[in-house]
Design a protein around this motif. Structure first.
Motif, mmCIF file in Angstrom:
data_model
loop_
_atom_site.group_PDB
_atom_site.id
_atom_site.type_symbol
_atom_site.label_atom_id
_atom_site.label_comp_id
_atom_site.label_asym_id
_atom_site.label_seq_id
_atom_site.Cartn_x
_atom_site.Cartn_y
_atom_site.Cartn_z
ATOM 1 N N HIS A 93 0.853 -1.187 0.000
ATOM 2 C CA HIS A 93 0.000 0.000 0.000
ATOM 3 C C HIS A 93 0.887 1.234 0.000
ATOM 4 C CE1 HIS A 93 -3.430 -2.532 1.131
ATOM 5 N NE2 HIS A 93 -2.615 -3.103 1.989
ATOM 6 N N TYR A 94 0.501 2.244 -0.736
ATOM 7 C CA TYR A 94 1.205 3.515 -0.668
ATOM 8 C C TYR A 94 0.190 4.631 -0.731
ATOM 9 C CZ TYR A 94 1.015 2.633 -5.728
ATOM 10 O OH TYR A 94 0.610 2.292 -6.979
ATOM 11 N N ASN A 95 0.203 5.402 0.336
ATOM 12 C CA ASN A 95 -0.672 6.558 0.453
ATOM 13 C C ASN A 95 0.120 7.640 1.166
ATOM 14 O OD1 ASN A 95 -2.791 8.303 0.520
ATOM 15 N ND2 ASN A 95 -4.095 7.077 1.815
ATOM 16 N N LYS A 96 0.049 7.653 2.479
ATOM 17 C CA LYS A 96 0.865 8.589 3.250
ATOM 18 C C LYS A 96 2.204 7.969 3.616
ATOM 19 C CE LYS A 96 -3.121 10.960 5.132
ATOM 20 N NZ LYS A 96 -3.857 11.362 6.299
ATOM 21 N N SER A 97 2.327 6.680 3.364
ATOM 22 C CA SER A 97 3.570 5.952 3.608
ATOM 23 C C SER A 97 3.577 4.716 2.712
ATOM 24 C CB SER A 97 3.687 5.548 5.078
ATOM 25 O OG SER A 97 2.662 4.629 5.414
ATOM 26 N N LEU A 98 4.717 4.057 2.630
ATOM 27 C CA LEU A 98 4.818 2.797 1.907
ATOM 28 C C LEU A 98 4.683 1.679 2.920
ATOM 29 C CD1 LEU A 98 5.481 1.111 -0.634
ATOM 30 C CD2 LEU A 98 7.904 1.372 -0.040
ATOM 31 N N ASP A 119 7.984 5.816 6.117
ATOM 32 C CA ASP A 119 7.452 7.162 5.886
ATOM 33 C C ASP A 119 8.054 7.709 4.612
ATOM 34 O OD1 ASP A 119 5.906 7.240 8.206
ATOM 35 O OD2 ASP A 119 7.586 7.937 9.411
ATOM 36 N N PHE A 120 7.270 8.433 3.858
ATOM 37 C CA PHE A 120 7.783 9.000 2.616
ATOM 38 C C PHE A 120 8.932 9.972 2.871
ATOM 39 C CE2 PHE A 120 3.614 8.019 0.317
ATOM 40 C CZ PHE A 120 4.161 6.914 -0.287
ATOM 41 N N ASP A 121 8.994 10.559 4.051
ATOM 42 C CA ASP A 121 10.098 11.465 4.373
ATOM 43 C C ASP A 121 11.433 10.725 4.409
ATOM 44 O OD1 ASP A 121 8.247 13.492 4.613
ATOM 45 O OD2 ASP A 121 8.097 13.316 6.792
ATOM 46 N N ASP A 122 11.391 9.417 4.699
ATOM 47 C CA ASP A 122 12.618 8.622 4.825
ATOM 48 C C ASP A 122 12.984 7.871 3.540
ATOM 49 O OD1 ASP A 122 12.705 9.396 7.473
ATOM 50 O OD2 ASP A 122 11.570 7.663 8.144
ATOM 51 N N ILE A 123 12.094 7.880 2.556
ATOM 52 C CA ILE A 123 12.318 7.106 1.345
ATOM 53 C C ILE A 123 12.973 7.995 0.282
ATOM 54 C CG2 ILE A 123 11.197 5.910 -0.576
ATOM 55 C CD1 ILE A 123 9.072 5.014 1.365
ATOM 56 N N ILE A 124 14.028 7.501 -0.313
ATOM 57 C CA ILE A 124 14.673 8.218 -1.406
ATOM 58 C C ILE A 124 13.944 7.937 -2.703
ATOM 59 C CG2 ILE A 124 16.779 8.421 -2.769
ATOM 60 C CD1 ILE A 124 18.301 7.723 -0.169
ATOM 61 N N ASN A 125 13.658 6.630 -2.943
ATOM 62 C CA ASN A 125 13.012 6.255 -4.197
ATOM 63 C C ASN A 125 12.419 4.860 -4.049
ATOM 64 O OD1 ASN A 125 12.211 6.054 -6.829
ATOM 65 N ND2 ASN A 125 14.252 6.303 -7.700
ATOM 66 N N PHE A 126 11.295 4.586 -4.706
ATOM 67 C CA PHE A 126 10.775 3.230 -4.807
ATOM 68 C C PHE A 126 9.970 3.134 -6.085
ATOM 69 C CE2 PHE A 126 7.146 5.243 -2.761
ATOM 70 C CZ PHE A 126 6.049 4.600 -3.315
ATOM 71 N N GLN A 127 9.815 1.919 -6.578
ATOM 72 C CA GLN A 127 9.088 1.684 -7.814
ATOM 73 C C GLN A 127 8.167 0.484 -7.623
ATOM 74 O OE1 GLN A 127 11.593 0.939 -11.166
ATOM 75 N NE2 GLN A 127 9.914 0.766 -12.594
ATOM 76 N N VAL A 128 6.933 0.611 -8.066
ATOM 77 C CA VAL A 128 5.956 -0.473 -8.002
ATOM 78 C C VAL A 128 5.601 -0.847 -9.429
ATOM 79 C CG1 VAL A 128 3.676 -1.171 -7.226
ATOM 80 C CG2 VAL A 128 5.050 0.382 -5.822
ATOM 81 N N ILE A 129 5.784 -2.121 -9.762
ATOM 82 C CA ILE A 129 5.441 -2.614 -11.094
ATOM 83 C C ILE A 129 4.350 -3.664 -10.929
ATOM 84 C CG2 ILE A 129 6.291 -3.838 -13.128
ATOM 85 C CD1 ILE A 129 9.055 -2.710 -12.470
ATOM 86 N N ASP A 130 3.265 -3.494 -11.640
ATOM 87 C CA ASP A 130 2.154 -4.437 -11.554
ATOM 88 C C ASP A 130 2.169 -5.339 -12.765
ATOM 89 O OD1 ASP A 130 -0.106 -5.800 -11.002
ATOM 90 O OD2 ASP A 130 -1.444 -4.092 -11.127
#
Length: 76
Positions: free
Chosen positions: A17-22, A65-76
């Protein structure tokens, strides 16, 4: 530094899930000590062991938290 995840041999990603956080929801799978055969098409693979959820399996929610994430990618 060991975490409770280090005590698991096999983890499967159940939800993401990704909304306010991953958020990752993962569950532990247990290797059963029984051999089975799997038929795929015309062939059969013998001596395979199932990996299943048991009553002893653990489930985890890992949240970034999105503040701590540099980058992420979700592939479906």
């Amino acid at each position: 530094m060991k975490t409770i995840l280090d005590n698991c041999k096999t983890l499967f990603l159940d939800e993401l899930h990704y909304n306010k956080s991953l958020q990752l929801i993962v569950s532990e799978r247990i290797l059963l000590n029984e051999n089975q055969s799997i038929k795929i098409g015309e062939g059969t693979i013998d001596n395979v062991k199932p990996i299943v959820i048991t009553e002893n399996s653990k489930k985890f929610k890992i949240e970034f938290d999105f503040d701590d994430i540099i980058n992420f990618q979700v592939i479906d």
